[in-house]
Write an enzyme that holds these catalytic residues in place. Structure first.
Site, short mmCIF file in Angstrom:
data_model
loop_
_atom_site.label_atom_id
_atom_site.label_comp_id
_atom_site.label_asym_id
_atom_site.label_seq_id
_atom_site.Cartn_x
_atom_site.Cartn_y
_atom_site.Cartn_z
N ASP A 1 0.80 -1.08 0.00
CA ASP A 1 -0.04 0.01 -0.05
C ASP A 1 0.85 1.38 0.00
O ASP A 1 1.91 1.40 0.68
CB ASP A 1 -0.95 -0.07 1.00
CG ASP A 1 -2.13 0.96 0.90
OD1 ASP A 1 -3.51 0.49 0.76
OD2 ASP A 1 -1.85 2.39 1.08
N ILE A 2 0.49 2.21 -0.93
CA ILE A 2 1.37 3.55 -1.07
C ILE A 2 1.24 4.32 0.32
O ILE A 2 2.25 4.99 0.54
CB ILE A 2 0.74 4.34 -2.13
CG1 ILE A 2 1.95 5.39 -2.48
CG2 ILE A 2 -0.44 4.87 -1.73
CD1 ILE A 2 1.37 5.97 -3.97
N ASN B 1 -12.74 -3.12 2.50
CA ASN B 1 -13.70 -1.90 2.77
C ASN B 1 -14.95 -2.02 1.62
O ASN B 1 -14.53 -2.22 0.53
CB ASN B 1 -13.11 -0.68 2.72
CG ASN B 1 -12.12 -0.42 3.97
OD1 ASN B 1 -12.50 -0.95 5.15
ND2 ASN B 1 -10.80 0.12 3.65
N VAL C 1 -11.06 3.04 -3.50
CA VAL C 1 -10.78 2.55 -5.01
C VAL C 1 -11.75 1.43 -5.22
O VAL C 1 -11.86 0.51 -4.34
CB VAL C 1 -9.11 1.88 -4.94
CG1 VAL C 1 -9.08 1.13 -6.28
CG2 VAL C 1 -8.21 3.08 -4.47
N HIS D 1 -10.20 -5.03 -3.15
CA HIS D 1 -8.77 -5.47 -2.81
C HIS D 1 -8.78 -5.73 -1.37
O HIS D 1 -9.57 -5.47 -0.65
CB HIS D 1 -7.94 -4.24 -3.00
CG HIS D 1 -8.43 -2.94 -2.72
ND1 HIS D 1 -9.59 -2.20 -3.18
CD2 HIS D 1 -8.12 -2.33 -1.26
CE1 HIS D 1 -9.75 -1.21 -2.57
NE2 HIS D 1 -9.09 -1.16 -1.47
N HIS E 1 -7.03 -6.02 2.11
CA HIS E 1 -5.83 -5.33 2.86
C HIS E 1 -5.23 -6.33 3.60
O HIS E 1 -5.91 -7.02 4.55
CB HIS E 1 -6.39 -4.09 4.03
CG HIS E 1 -6.91 -2.95 3.07
ND1 HIS E 1 -6.11 -1.83 3.00
CD2 HIS E 1 -8.05 -2.78 2.55
CE1 HIS E 1 -6.93 -0.81 2.09
NE2 HIS E 1 -8.15 -1.55 1.83
P1 5GP Z 1 -9.59 1.28 0.45
O1 5GP Z 1 -9.72 2.54 0.90
O2 5GP Z 1 -10.29 1.44 -1.22
O3 5GP Z 1 -10.09 0.36 0.91
O4 5GP Z 1 -8.18 1.15 -0.03
C1 5GP Z 1 -7.56 1.79 -1.14
C2 5GP Z 1 -6.08 1.60 -0.95
O5 5GP Z 1 -5.27 1.74 -2.11
C3 5GP Z 1 -5.66 2.58 0.17
O6 5GP Z 1 -5.06 2.08 1.31
C4 5GP Z 1 -4.58 3.55 -0.49
O7 5GP Z 1 -3.43 3.93 0.07
C5 5GP Z 1 -4.22 2.38 -1.76
N1 5GP Z 1 -3.60 3.36 -2.72
C6 5GP Z 1 -4.30 4.01 -3.66
N2 5GP Z 1 -3.68 4.43 -4.69
C7 5GP Z 1 -2.40 3.76 -4.70
C8 5GP Z 1 -1.29 3.89 -5.47
O8 5GP Z 1 -1.18 4.31 -6.52
N3 5GP Z 1 -0.41 2.63 -5.39
C9 5GP Z 1 -0.57 1.86 -4.26
N4 5GP Z 1 0.31 1.01 -4.13
N5 5GP Z 1 -1.49 1.90 -3.24
C10 5GP Z 1 -2.59 2.85 -3.57
#
Ligand code: 5GP
Length: 113
Positions: free
Chosen positions: A31-32, A88, A97, A101, A103
């Site tokens: 995760d970034i 999520n 996103v 995915h 986590h």
């Molecule tokens: P969500 O909030 O949708 O459950 O998680 C999306 C995750 O994707 C977040 O934890 C966010 O930090 C990660 N993320 C978003 N954009 C990028 C990216 O460009 N690269 C990486 N490695 N992670 C990303």
């Protein structure tokens, strides 16, 4: 044509991110913006917007994502110390996103949810 998700852009190489695992169905990246020492995302190559959009055809895919998660937990040395797996879904869970995915979070003591 529908916009590509950030994960599709990573998979196609349009966006830079090290792919730490890949097979014909799924891939994994760090995760970034990690919320713990280990924070990995396990992502299906097939774009499914949310868990609400899963169908019976996705059973193997979802199973593979969990098997990948436990293998990565072992690879990164957190299988015995412990880790959290979560999806999520939509606004209240703060999904950002819209390409599902899993986590994988660990490497330190996590707060209770
Ligand atoms: P969500 O909030 O949708 O459950 O998680 C999306 C995750 O994707 C977040 O934890 C966010 O930090 C990660 N993320 C978003 N954009 C990028 C990216 O460009 N690269 C990486 N490695 N992670 C990303």
């Amino acid at each position: 044509m529908e916009n590509k998700s950030v994960f599709e852009m990573i998979l196609s190489g349009d966006l830079k991110s090290d792919i730490i695992y890949e097979d014909n169905q799924i891939f994994a990246i760090h995760d970034i913006n990690p919320i713990a020492k280990i924070h990995i995302l396990i992502i299906p190559k097939k774009k499914i917007a949310t868990i609400n959009d899963l169908s019976i055809d996705d059973i193997d895919l979802i199973g593979s994502m969990f098997l990948c998660a436990k293998d990565l937990a072992k690879k990164f040395g957190i299988d015995q110390s412990g880790y959290r797996l979560l999806f999520n879904t939509n606004d209240d869970a703060m999904q950002t996103v819209f390409h599902i995915h899993l986590h994988l979070i660990g490497g330190e003591k996590l707060k209770n949810i």
